[in-house]
Write an enzyme that holds these catalytic residues in place. Structure first.
Site, PDB file in Angstrom:
ATOM      1  N   TYR A  31       0.846  -1.210   0.000  1.00 24.16           N
ATOM      2  CA  TYR A  31       0.000   0.000   0.000  1.00 24.16           C
ATOM      3  C   TYR A  31       0.877   1.253   0.000  1.00 24.16           C
ATOM      4  O   TYR A  31       1.068   1.900   1.047  1.00 24.16           O
ATOM      5  CB  TYR A  31      -0.913   0.013   1.236  1.00 24.16           C
ATOM      6  CG  TYR A  31      -1.806  -1.198   1.342  1.00 24.16           C
ATOM      7  CD1 TYR A  31      -2.881  -1.389   0.475  1.00 24.16           C
ATOM      8  CD2 TYR A  31      -1.568  -2.169   2.318  1.00 24.16           C
ATOM      9  CE1 TYR A  31      -3.698  -2.508   0.573  1.00 24.16           C
ATOM     10  CE2 TYR A  31      -2.389  -3.287   2.427  1.00 24.16           C
ATOM     11  CZ  TYR A  31      -3.444  -3.452   1.550  1.00 24.16           C
ATOM     12  OH  TYR A  31      -4.243  -4.556   1.653  1.00 24.16           O
ATOM     13  N   TRP A  35      -4.041   6.168   2.135  1.00 25.10           N
ATOM     14  CA  TRP A  35      -5.427   5.681   2.233  1.00 25.10           C
ATOM     15  C   TRP A  35      -6.148   6.470   3.314  1.00 25.10           C
ATOM     16  O   TRP A  35      -5.576   6.801   4.362  1.00 25.10           O
ATOM     17  CB  TRP A  35      -5.471   4.194   2.594  1.00 25.10           C
ATOM     18  CG  TRP A  35      -5.586   3.278   1.414  1.00 25.10           C
ATOM     19  CD1 TRP A  35      -6.704   2.632   0.997  1.00 25.10           C
ATOM     20  CD2 TRP A  35      -4.552   2.890   0.505  1.00 25.10           C
ATOM     21  NE1 TRP A  35      -6.439   1.868  -0.122  1.00 25.10           N
ATOM     22  CE2 TRP A  35      -5.118   2.015  -0.447  1.00 25.10           C
ATOM     23  CE3 TRP A  35      -3.198   3.196   0.370  1.00 25.10           C
ATOM     24  CZ2 TRP A  35      -4.400   1.446  -1.487  1.00 25.10           C
ATOM     25  CZ3 TRP A  35      -2.483   2.637  -0.657  1.00 25.10           C
ATOM     26  CH2 TRP A  35      -3.076   1.781  -1.579  1.00 25.10           C
ATOM     27  N   TRP A  37      -8.931   6.021   5.679  1.00 24.68           N
ATOM     28  CA  TRP A  37      -9.092   5.705   7.112  1.00 24.68           C
ATOM     29  C   TRP A  37      -7.801   5.204   7.726  1.00 24.68           C
ATOM     30  O   TRP A  37      -7.592   5.352   8.933  1.00 24.68           O
ATOM     31  CB  TRP A  37     -10.306   4.840   7.395  1.00 24.68           C
ATOM     32  CG  TRP A  37     -10.361   3.402   6.954  1.00 24.68           C
ATOM     33  CD1 TRP A  37      -9.678   2.811   5.939  1.00 24.68           C
ATOM     34  CD2 TRP A  37     -11.176   2.378   7.554  1.00 24.68           C
ATOM     35  NE1 TRP A  37     -10.030   1.493   5.847  1.00 24.68           N
ATOM     36  CE2 TRP A  37     -10.935   1.190   6.821  1.00 24.68           C
ATOM     37  CE3 TRP A  37     -12.077   2.333   8.604  1.00 24.68           C
ATOM     38  CZ2 TRP A  37     -11.575  -0.016   7.119  1.00 24.68           C
ATOM     39  CZ3 TRP A  37     -12.712   1.127   8.900  1.00 24.68           C
ATOM     40  CH2 TRP A  37     -12.456  -0.030   8.166  1.00 24.68           C
ATOM     41  N   ASP A  38      -6.914   4.632   6.900  1.00 22.35           N
ATOM     42  CA  ASP A  38      -5.574   4.303   7.418  1.00 22.35           C
ATOM     43  C   ASP A  38      -4.905   5.566   7.937  1.00 22.35           C
ATOM     44  O   ASP A  38      -4.303   5.601   9.014  1.00 22.35           O
ATOM     45  CB  ASP A  38      -4.689   3.719   6.310  1.00 22.35           C
ATOM     46  CG  ASP A  38      -5.153   2.355   5.835  1.00 22.35           C
ATOM     47  OD1 ASP A  38      -6.114   2.302   5.059  1.00 22.35           O
ATOM     48  OD2 ASP A  38      -4.567   1.344   6.264  1.00 22.35           O
ATOM     49  N   TYR A  83       1.242  -0.393  -7.609  1.00 23.72           N
ATOM     50  CA  TYR A  83      -0.094  -0.624  -7.047  1.00 23.72           C
ATOM     51  C   TYR A  83      -1.157  -0.527  -8.150  1.00 23.72           C
ATOM     52  O   TYR A  83      -1.115   0.373  -8.993  1.00 23.72           O
ATOM     53  CB  TYR A  83      -0.398   0.398  -5.938  1.00 23.72           C
ATOM     54  CG  TYR A  83      -1.799   0.209  -5.380  1.00 23.72           C
ATOM     55  CD1 TYR A  83      -2.079  -0.851  -4.524  1.00 23.72           C
ATOM     56  CD2 TYR A  83      -2.841   1.060  -5.752  1.00 23.72           C
ATOM     57  CE1 TYR A  83      -3.377  -1.056  -4.044  1.00 23.72           C
ATOM     58  CE2 TYR A  83      -4.131   0.867  -5.266  1.00 23.72           C
ATOM     59  CZ  TYR A  83      -4.384  -0.197  -4.417  1.00 23.72           C
ATOM     60  OH  TYR A  83      -5.657  -0.398  -3.945  1.00 23.72           O
ATOM     61  N   GLN A 108     -14.267   6.256   1.788  1.00 20.94           N
ATOM     62  CA  GLN A 108     -13.980   5.207   2.777  1.00 20.94           C
ATOM     63  C   GLN A 108     -14.571   5.605   4.129  1.00 20.94           C
ATOM     64  O   GLN A 108     -14.930   6.776   4.319  1.00 20.94           O
ATOM     65  CB  GLN A 108     -12.455   5.012   2.900  1.00 20.94           C
ATOM     66  CG  GLN A 108     -12.016   3.598   2.637  1.00 20.94           C
ATOM     67  CD  GLN A 108     -10.534   3.365   2.760  1.00 20.94           C
ATOM     68  OE1 GLN A 108      -9.768   4.257   3.099  1.00 20.94           O
ATOM     69  NE2 GLN A 108     -10.109   2.150   2.471  1.00 20.94           N
ATOM     70  N   GLY A 164     -14.280  -0.606   3.372  1.00 21.64           N
ATOM     71  CA  GLY A 164     -13.005  -0.943   4.000  1.00 21.64           C
ATOM     72  C   GLY A 164     -12.864  -2.442   4.232  1.00 21.64           C
ATOM     73  O   GLY A 164     -11.807  -2.913   4.619  1.00 21.64           O
ATOM     74  N   ASP A 166     -13.268  -5.218   2.023  1.00 20.44           N
ATOM     75  CA  ASP A 166     -13.479  -5.486   0.598  1.00 20.44           C
ATOM     76  C   ASP A 166     -14.209  -6.787   0.253  1.00 20.44           C
ATOM     77  O   ASP A 166     -15.143  -6.783  -0.524  1.00 20.44           O
ATOM     78  CB  ASP A 166     -12.130  -5.507  -0.130  1.00 20.44           C
ATOM     79  CG  ASP A 166     -11.290  -4.269   0.148  1.00 20.44           C
ATOM     80  OD1 ASP A 166     -11.707  -3.403   0.934  1.00 20.44           O
ATOM     81  OD2 ASP A 166     -10.189  -4.175  -0.429  1.00 20.44           O
ATOM     82  N   TRP A 358     -10.949 -10.376   4.684  1.00 17.07           N
ATOM     83  CA  TRP A 358     -12.034 -10.058   5.626  1.00 17.07           C
ATOM     84  C   TRP A 358     -12.981 -11.238   5.842  1.00 17.07           C
ATOM     85  O   TRP A 358     -14.108 -11.061   6.276  1.00 17.07           O
ATOM     86  CB  TRP A 358     -12.806  -8.819   5.143  1.00 17.07           C
ATOM     87  CG  TRP A 358     -11.997  -7.569   5.284  1.00 17.07           C
ATOM     88  CD1 TRP A 358     -11.216  -6.997   4.327  1.00 17.07           C
ATOM     89  CD2 TRP A 358     -11.849  -6.740   6.457  1.00 17.07           C
ATOM     90  NE1 TRP A 358     -10.586  -5.866   4.823  1.00 17.07           N
ATOM     91  CE2 TRP A 358     -10.969  -5.688   6.136  1.00 17.07           C
ATOM     92  CE3 TRP A 358     -12.368  -6.798   7.748  1.00 17.07           C
ATOM     93  CZ2 TRP A 358     -10.604  -4.699   7.042  1.00 17.07           C
ATOM     94  CZ3 TRP A 358     -12.009  -5.810   8.659  1.00 17.07           C
ATOM     95  CH2 TRP A 358     -11.132  -4.776   8.297  1.00 17.07           C
ATOM     96  N   GLU A 401      -1.003  -6.882   8.801  1.00 16.39           N
ATOM     97  CA  GLU A 401      -2.290  -6.310   8.411  1.00 16.39           C
ATOM     98  C   GLU A 401      -3.434  -7.064   9.102  1.00 16.39           C
ATOM     99  O   GLU A 401      -4.411  -6.460   9.538  1.00 16.39           O
ATOM    100  CB  GLU A 401      -2.410  -6.396   6.891  1.00 16.39           C
ATOM    101  CG  GLU A 401      -3.570  -5.635   6.304  1.00 16.39           C
ATOM    102  CD  GLU A 401      -3.617  -5.742   4.787  1.00 16.39           C
ATOM    103  OE1 GLU A 401      -2.775  -6.473   4.198  1.00 16.39           O
ATOM    104  OE2 GLU A 401      -4.499  -5.110   4.178  1.00 16.39           O
TER     105      GLU A 401
HETATM  106  C1  DGY Z   1      -6.758  -2.863  -1.654  1.00 23.80           C
HETATM  107  O1  DGY Z   1      -6.080  -2.477  -2.612  1.00 23.80           O
HETATM  108  O2  DGY Z   1      -6.721  -3.999  -1.191  1.00 23.80           O
HETATM  109  C2  DGY Z   1      -7.609  -1.910  -0.978  1.00 23.80           C
HETATM  110  O3  DGY Z   1      -8.342  -2.479   0.060  1.00 23.80           O
HETATM  111  C3  DGY Z   1      -8.494  -1.164  -1.917  1.00 23.80           C
HETATM  112  O4  DGY Z   1      -8.518   0.084  -1.389  1.00 23.80           O
END
Ligand code: DGY
Length: 430
Positions: A31, A35, A37-38, A83, A108, A164, A166, A358, A401
């Site tokens: 990442y 982002w 909320w991060d 990315y 988000q 958030g 996914d 998730w 994570e």
């Molecule tokens: C990702 O790339 O996995 C994110 O959750 C999308 O924002």
């Protein structure tokens, strides 16, 4: 030095290590941009030891705000990376509302305002609050207008990434109802850095990408998105976070001497519709709502506990959530099936998977949000148990994570910023 002090030192090192200058990366490889909320949680973590840097983090995020108030889920700044999707893929220049900075075209969960209030409560930063208040208000207003499909004040999401969470099993049915046609050619970046078994399935990704293509063809026009997005849901997690954020915005507004009637109205509206839309009395759980299918999404995941964070359940609802479900080893509590709190999906759900994103792993953010809610309702011992499990996982497997709730194995991105930030928050729970 105690074990917790060592963990705190390592957490600061991770936050410093992911500092990209203008912003902090959620994870160094997976990442590499900012982002939404991060970034809020990263600012909260940074505020423990470098307040100016924490405030700069928030300013950097707000630099990506759209002209109509939307705060995007990713701000790319100028960093090049592998990315996917990259800034060009979003084609945000198709919208007259897009900012000059490259961003995504979706939003988000709105944690930011609550974080600003938390930082301000810890170390007063009144001048900063005054500086950012208008931007925060504009974002909340955008959510309550551009994303209110039915006048309930409950906002709609148009993409699973906006939740958030996914690939949550909550979205399985809504995603299955989407037939992705003419999916633009793309190449996933995520599985270059993390094992595919820990990431969403290909079928999810095809739909993630297809949805973006629909949105960019609609030029991100809010009314068109509400009318035509194939995915349209009201999410308990997002709306709980928004309710709490509205309360925090109102408190900040009052302190600044700003008019708050509009915010009071949003709060009343949400409170009067929340239970009717989300609470399932026979089950004693909150369920999301599929606006496109006009039906509740009867899938139990840990986001059902998020209304506790918003202070929305009455005492009997809170007791049912906690005693019948959170403490039930057939659903969420440690027992024969899992060792660590809090698996993100009920063990009873057929889609439960202890290693996949998730679908089951422990996420430190959920533990923190739920622990905060539990404390509000007087379940201090349970909140402490969540904090202890979170700290134990980070101590043994590093700032990952997410974690397998069975054996505590670290999963997903390494050196994950918000886990590090929340390690600093969780210190005051134990
Ligand atoms: C990702 O790339 O996995 C994110 O959750 C999308 O924002």
């Amino acid at each position: 030095m105690t074990r917790d002090a060592v963990l705190a030192r390592q957490a600061k090192r991770v936050l410093r290590g992911n500092d990209a200058g203008a912003f902090t990366k959620p994870g160094p490889y997976q990442y590499p941009h900012q982002w939404n909320w991060d970034s809020a949680l990263i600012a909260l973590g940074l505020s423990h030891f470098d307040l100016p840097r924490a405030l700069a983090e928030i300013q950097a995020l707000l630099s990506g705000q759209w002209r109509d108030g939307m705060l995007p889920h990713v701000v790319y700044h100028t960093t090049a990376s592998d990315y996917f999707p990259n800034p060009a893929f979003w084609q945000i220049e198709g919208s007259p509302q897009a900012p000059a900075v490259p961003t995504s075209g979706i939003t988000q969960p709105p944690l930011l305002t609550s974080v600003v209030r938390m930082i301000h409560a810890r170390t007063p930063v009144a001048g900063f609050v005054r500086q950012v208040y208008g931007s925060l208000l504009a974002w909340h207003r955008w959510l309550h207008t551009a994303r209110d499909a039915d006048g309930t004040g409950l906002v709609c999401l148009i993409h699973p990434w906006e939740s958030g969470t996914d690939d949550s099993p909550r979205w399985l049915q809504a995603m299955a109802a989407i037939t992705p046609t003419d999916v633009p050619a793309y190449s996933r970046g995520d599985t270059r850095h993390v094992a595919a078994v820990e990431r969403p399935f290909e079928t999810d990704y095809d739909r993630f990408v297809y949805l973006i293509d629909v949105f960019r063809r609609l030029r991100y026009e809010p009314q068109a998105l509400l009318a035509r997005s194939p995915f349209l849901v009201q999410d308990v997690l997002f709306n709980s976070i928004l309710y709490r954020a509205d309360e925090d915005l109102r408190a900040l507004g009052l302190e600044l001497g700003e008019p708050v009637n509009e915010i009071t109205g949003w709060l009343e509206q949400q409170r009067s519709h929340f239970d009717a839309r989300f609470w399932d009395a026979p089950a004693g759980l909150y369920f999301d709502y599929d606006v496109r299918a006009a039906s509740p999404i009867i899938v139990s995941t840990a986001t059902t506990f998020l209304p506790l964070y918003a202070g929305l359940p009455n005492a009997s609802q809170a007791r049912r959530l906690v005693e019948d479900h959170l403490e039930n080893p057939d659903e969420y509590a440690p027992g024969e099936a899992v060792r660590y709190r809090l698996t993100t999906t009920s063990l009873r759900e057929p889609a439960w998977d202890g290693r996949r994103y998730w679908r089951g792993p422990v996420w430190i953010i959920l533990n923190w949000l739920v622990a905060d809610g539990l404390r509000f309702y007087g379940y201090d011992n349970l909140a402490e148990a969540l904090a202890r499990d979170s700290l134990a996982l980070m101590t043994s497997a590093g700032f990952r994570e997410y974690y397998d709730p069975r054996d505590g194995a670290g999963l997903g991105s390494t050196e994950f910023s918000w886990s590090a930030a929340l390690a600093l928050e969780f210190r005051e729970y134990v």
